[in-house]
Design a protein around this motif. Structure first.
Motif, short mmCIF file in Angstrom:
data_model
loop_
_atom_site.label_atom_id
_atom_site.label_comp_id
_atom_site.label_asym_id
_atom_site.label_seq_id
_atom_site.Cartn_x
_atom_site.Cartn_y
_atom_site.Cartn_z
N GLN A 40 0.87 -1.08 0.04
CA GLN A 40 -0.02 0.06 -0.05
C GLN A 40 0.79 1.08 0.03
O GLN A 40 0.46 2.21 -0.69
N ILE A 41 2.04 1.11 0.72
CA ILE A 41 2.96 2.19 0.75
C ILE A 41 3.54 2.51 -0.59
O ILE A 41 3.65 3.52 -1.20
N GLN A 42 3.88 1.31 -1.30
CA GLN A 42 4.43 1.48 -2.64
C GLN A 42 3.24 1.99 -3.51
O GLN A 42 3.62 2.81 -4.64
N ASN A 72 11.33 2.07 -2.78
CA ASN A 72 12.43 1.01 -2.77
C ASN A 72 12.68 0.47 -1.31
O ASN A 72 12.87 -0.50 -1.03
N ALA A 73 12.17 1.31 -0.29
CA ALA A 73 12.42 1.08 1.06
C ALA A 73 11.19 0.18 1.29
O ALA A 73 11.54 -0.81 2.21
N ALA A 74 10.19 0.47 0.83
CA ALA A 74 8.86 -0.51 1.09
C ALA A 74 9.32 -2.04 0.51
O ALA A 74 8.97 -3.14 0.78
N GLN A 75 9.97 -1.95 -0.66
CA GLN A 75 10.40 -3.01 -1.40
C GLN A 75 11.27 -3.93 -0.66
O GLN A 75 11.27 -5.17 -0.60
N ALA A 76 12.50 -3.28 -0.04
CA ALA A 76 13.29 -3.74 0.96
C ALA A 76 12.66 -4.75 2.07
O ALA A 76 12.96 -5.69 2.41
N GLU A 77 11.42 -3.81 2.73
CA GLU A 77 10.65 -4.49 3.72
C GLU A 77 9.81 -5.66 3.25
O GLU A 77 9.62 -6.59 4.19
#
Length: 219
Positions: A40-42, A72-77
């Motif tokens: 959702q953040i993405q 990108n930070a959300a993808q890492a999570e």
């Protein structure tokens, strides 16, 4: 009446037999929920970037770059939670108990390192391929670390003293399980002396009450 009693007993047996599966799935379900939050953040970051583009901002603008960084930070999570989802609550409990007794009153770095060494062993063919197997392997860790009552004793002590040692150790374990601890995969030994095929890193700790050096070595 006898038929009802037998049916009730069968239901109880079925419920008991389902408990381990439910427990094993709980951490997975929580991880999937966390992944959905990150998605959702993405989506929001993507939507924001598109709105900025429509307003004439270029992709090199700091605003769109910030949206990309958020995505990108959300993808890492997401990747981290995917890794964590492979473990059960029992895995987390056993390893958190191990971390508590091996490095609970030291530092976050040492707690994470202790957890990572155990996970490195799980991934290494020379050791058991489960957290419980690694921790209960004869001649290695203390087998009491795997007992549920040992973990409960830590929680009871925290409740009595107003401390958070259990949660601290559990968080360190999760960081390792999520792939957030920087340690070579062939570091397989942790002790207060050097061993194995050579030293990767030594960490000195001094609380004012006791001092120690932990050695993390290649296997």
């Amino acid at each position: 009446m006898k038929k009802y009693l037998i049916a009730a007993m069968l239901c109880m047996v079925m419920l008991v037999s389902m408990v381990p599966t439910a427990l094993a799935a709980t951490n997975y379900d929580e991880c999937m929920a966390a992944i959905q939050e990150q998605k959702q953040i993405q989506a929001q970051a993507h939507q924001t970037a598109n709105k900025l583009r429509a307003q004439g901002y270029s992709d090199s603008s700091s605003y769109i770059q910030a949206a990309k960084a958020t995505w990108n930070a959300a993808q890492a999570e997401i990747v981290a939670y995917q890794k964590l989802s492979k473990y059960t609550y029992e895995d987390i409990r056993i390893l958190a108990t191990t971390v508590y007794y091996e490095a609970g009153s030291t530092t976050e770095q040492l707690r994470q390192y202790v957890a990572q060494v155990a996970l490195n062993r799980v991934a290494d063919s020379r050791f058991p391929n489960t957290v419980k197997g690694v921790i209960t392997q004869p001649g290695q860790y203390n087998t009491k670390y795997a007992a549920m009552e040992t973990a409960q004793a830590i929680k009871n002590k925290d409740a009595a003293n107003g401390t958070y040692n259990w949660e601290t150790c559990k968080n360190s374990v999760k960081q390792a399980m999520m792939g957030k601890v920087a340690m070579p995969s062939n570091v397989l030994y942790q002790a207060n002396f050097s061993q194995g095929k050579g030293l990767w890193k030594s960490v000195y700790f001094n609380s004012g009450y006791f001092a120690s050096t932990s050695y993390f070595c290649y296997g």
